[in-house]
Every structure is written in C-alpha cells, then in structure tokens.
Design a protein around this motif. Structure first.
Motif, short mmCIF file in Angstrom:
data_model
loop_
_atom_site.label_atom_id
_atom_site.label_comp_id
_atom_site.label_asym_id
_atom_site.label_seq_id
_atom_site.Cartn_x
_atom_site.Cartn_y
_atom_site.Cartn_z
N ASN A 1 -10.27 -3.62 -1.96
CA ASN A 1 -11.69 -3.31 -2.07
C ASN A 1 -11.90 -2.33 -3.22
N ASN A 2 -13.12 -2.30 -3.76
CA ASN A 2 -13.39 -1.35 -4.84
C ASN A 2 -13.53 0.07 -4.33
N GLU A 3 -13.72 0.27 -3.04
CA GLU A 3 -13.68 1.60 -2.44
C GLU A 3 -12.77 1.54 -1.23
N PHE A 4 -11.80 2.46 -1.18
CA PHE A 4 -10.84 2.47 -0.08
C PHE A 4 -10.75 3.88 0.47
N GLY A 5 -11.12 4.07 1.72
CA GLY A 5 -11.02 5.37 2.36
C GLY A 5 -9.69 5.48 3.08
N VAL A 6 -8.95 6.53 2.80
CA VAL A 6 -7.65 6.73 3.43
C VAL A 6 -7.83 7.74 4.55
N ASN A 7 -7.54 7.34 5.75
CA ASN A 7 -7.78 8.16 6.93
C ASN A 7 -6.63 9.15 7.12
N MET A 8 -6.51 10.13 6.24
CA MET A 8 -5.47 11.16 6.34
C MET A 8 -6.10 12.50 6.02
N ASN A 9 -5.49 13.56 6.54
CA ASN A 9 -6.00 14.89 6.24
C ASN A 9 -4.90 15.92 6.41
N ALA A 10 -5.20 17.14 5.94
CA ALA A 10 -4.27 18.28 6.03
C ALA A 10 -5.09 19.57 6.01
N ASN A 11 -4.44 20.66 6.35
CA ASN A 11 -5.06 21.99 6.30
C ASN A 11 -6.32 22.11 7.16
N THR B 1 -1.49 14.32 8.19
CA THR B 1 -1.65 13.50 9.39
C THR B 1 -2.61 12.36 9.09
N GLY B 2 -2.53 11.33 9.89
CA GLY B 2 -3.44 10.20 9.73
C GLY B 2 -2.69 8.92 9.53
N ARG B 3 -3.40 7.94 9.03
CA ARG B 3 -2.79 6.65 8.76
C ARG B 3 -3.29 6.15 7.41
N GLY C 1 -13.79 11.51 -0.31
CA GLY C 1 -12.62 11.02 0.42
C GLY C 1 -12.31 9.56 0.18
N VAL C 2 -13.01 8.93 -0.74
CA VAL C 2 -12.80 7.52 -1.02
C VAL C 2 -12.19 7.39 -2.40
N VAL C 3 -11.16 6.55 -2.53
CA VAL C 3 -10.53 6.31 -3.82
C VAL C 3 -11.11 5.04 -4.42
N ASN C 4 -11.45 5.10 -5.71
CA ASN C 4 -12.07 3.96 -6.39
C ASN C 4 -11.09 3.06 -7.10
N ASN D 1 0.84 -1.19 0.00
CA ASN D 1 0.00 0.00 0.00
C ASN D 1 0.89 1.25 0.00
N PHE D 2 0.98 1.93 -1.15
CA PHE D 2 1.84 3.12 -1.23
C PHE D 2 1.27 4.30 -0.47
N PHE D 3 0.01 4.22 -0.01
CA PHE D 3 -0.54 5.29 0.82
C PHE D 3 0.19 5.38 2.16
N ASN D 4 0.90 4.31 2.56
CA ASN D 4 1.74 4.38 3.76
C ASN D 4 2.79 5.46 3.64
N LEU D 5 3.24 5.74 2.42
CA LEU D 5 4.25 6.77 2.20
C LEU D 5 3.64 8.16 2.13
N VAL D 6 2.40 8.26 1.66
CA VAL D 6 1.75 9.56 1.52
C VAL D 6 1.57 10.21 2.88
N VAL D 7 1.23 9.42 3.91
CA VAL D 7 1.00 10.00 5.22
C VAL D 7 2.30 10.49 5.87
N LEU D 8 3.46 10.21 5.28
CA LEU D 8 4.73 10.71 5.79
C LEU D 8 5.08 12.08 5.21
N THR D 9 4.26 12.59 4.30
CA THR D 9 4.50 13.90 3.69
C THR D 9 4.31 14.99 4.73
N PRO D 10 5.18 16.01 4.77
CA PRO D 10 5.00 17.10 5.73
C PRO D 10 3.63 17.76 5.58
N GLY D 11 2.95 17.96 6.71
CA GLY D 11 1.64 18.59 6.71
C GLY D 11 0.49 17.62 6.64
#
Length: 187
Positions: free
Chosen positions: A55-65, A36-38, A88-91, A24-34
């Motif tokens: 899954n055909n819908e995946f919600g990523v529990n991260m946010n900013a701003n 937060t989340g998992r 907020g869900v990626v298809n 899951n490359f989203f593990n790297l996205v949450v390391l971006t400055p600014g």
C-alpha cells in the motif's frame, strides 16, 4: 545476530539471510530490545492500516518508550518518509532486496533525530559498485507445504488453500568509475 552500534541496533544479516514473511523487514524491527508490537498494520489507531506493505501508506503497529505508534519515525537513507498527514505511517517501503541494513533507535536519540519520541527506523539501501552485481530469487509456497493444526487434523479437515509465488531480482553497477553508480531492484 544483531550488532550493537553507536547509533542504535543494526539489522543487516537478518534482512539478507532470513525468509521474511511477506518480504516485510519490519518483522525484524519489532524484535529490537525495547520495541513492542507487531510488524503488520493493526486497527488500534487511525494511523494503522490493515493492508499489506505494498500500500502507499503502511502503519506499523509498534511502539517504545511508552509512546503511541503515531510517534514512530521512518527514514530511508536518512530522509524522512513518514507521512506528514498521518503520524506513524510510512509512505515508502523499499523491497527487502534493496535493503542493505536497518538502523533502529529506541531511546538514544541524537539531536538530528529529534522529530519523534518512540521508534526511529532508518533503512539504508544498497548501491552500485565498480563491479557489476545482482541477484534473482523465487519465493514459492503452495498447499503441499501447508500444515493443519492439531484440532483440524482430528476432524480430517482439508489443508488451507494458501498459495503464493513471489519473484524478483536486483542489479547494481557503475556508470562512471569510482564516481557514479546505479542500483535497481524489482519484486
């Protein structure tokens, strides 16, 4: 290391080189400055799925701003793949083997990215080239690689029975020299 770019943070080498948990490359996205989340789906909002990335819908529990997770926008090759029904869900989740780079925008949006106000993730996929290229991989883990924490060691508890074998590969080539290319990835 992450490379600063005009259009935000670029994650490229990490996708290619690091062993991603669950691929899951989203593990790297949450390391971006600014940001937060998992990277895994959470249960905090209706858009957060508790299932895995297949899954055909995946919600990523991260946010900013200061925005909610529902304000995230996801793109593949600059085309929006965010759900039109549930914000907020990626298809579409490309497998890590087909990802060339991931661009993450947090607060320096251009007008072309005016849809959402939290995190924008643009996944750039690999393409074929004039020279054929590809890869094969096997990611394996079994109980012999598992470890107990300090407290379960004291009680002589058995190791957790976690086992996983994940394999796949990719292939890219040309159909017409310098004009038409193909790329396939399977996991």
């Amino acid at each position: 290391s992450m490379k600063a770019a005009k259009a935000g943070e670029v994650i490229e080498d990490q996708v290619k080189d690091l062993p991603l948990i669950g691929r899951n490359f989203f593990n790297l996205v949450v390391l971006t400055p600014g940001v937060t989340g998992r990277a895994t789906g959470g249960g905090q909002a209706y858009a957060q799925a508790n299932a895995d990335i297949y899954n055909n819908e995946f919600g990523v529990n991260m946010n900013a701003n200061g925005a909610r997770s529902e304000s995230n926008n996801f793109m593949v090759d600059s085309g929006t793949v965010s759900s039109s029904q549930r914000s907020g869900v990626v298809n579409i989740n490309p497998n890590a083997e087909s990802v060339e780079e991931v661009r993450v925008l947090v607060n320096n949006f251009n007008a072309e990215y005016g849809r959402n106000s939290s995190v924008l993730v643009n996944v750039i996929t690999k393409s074929g080239s004039n020279d054929p290229h590809g890869s094969l991989y096997l990611q394996a883990r079994d109980v012999s690689m598992n470890a107990n924490d300090h407290f379960t060691k004291l009680g002589n508890a058995p190791k957790a029975p976690y086992s996983r074998q994940l394999y796949g590969g990719s292939f890219g080539a040309r159909l017409v020299k310098d004009k038409t290319f193909v790329f396939f990835a399977l996991e």
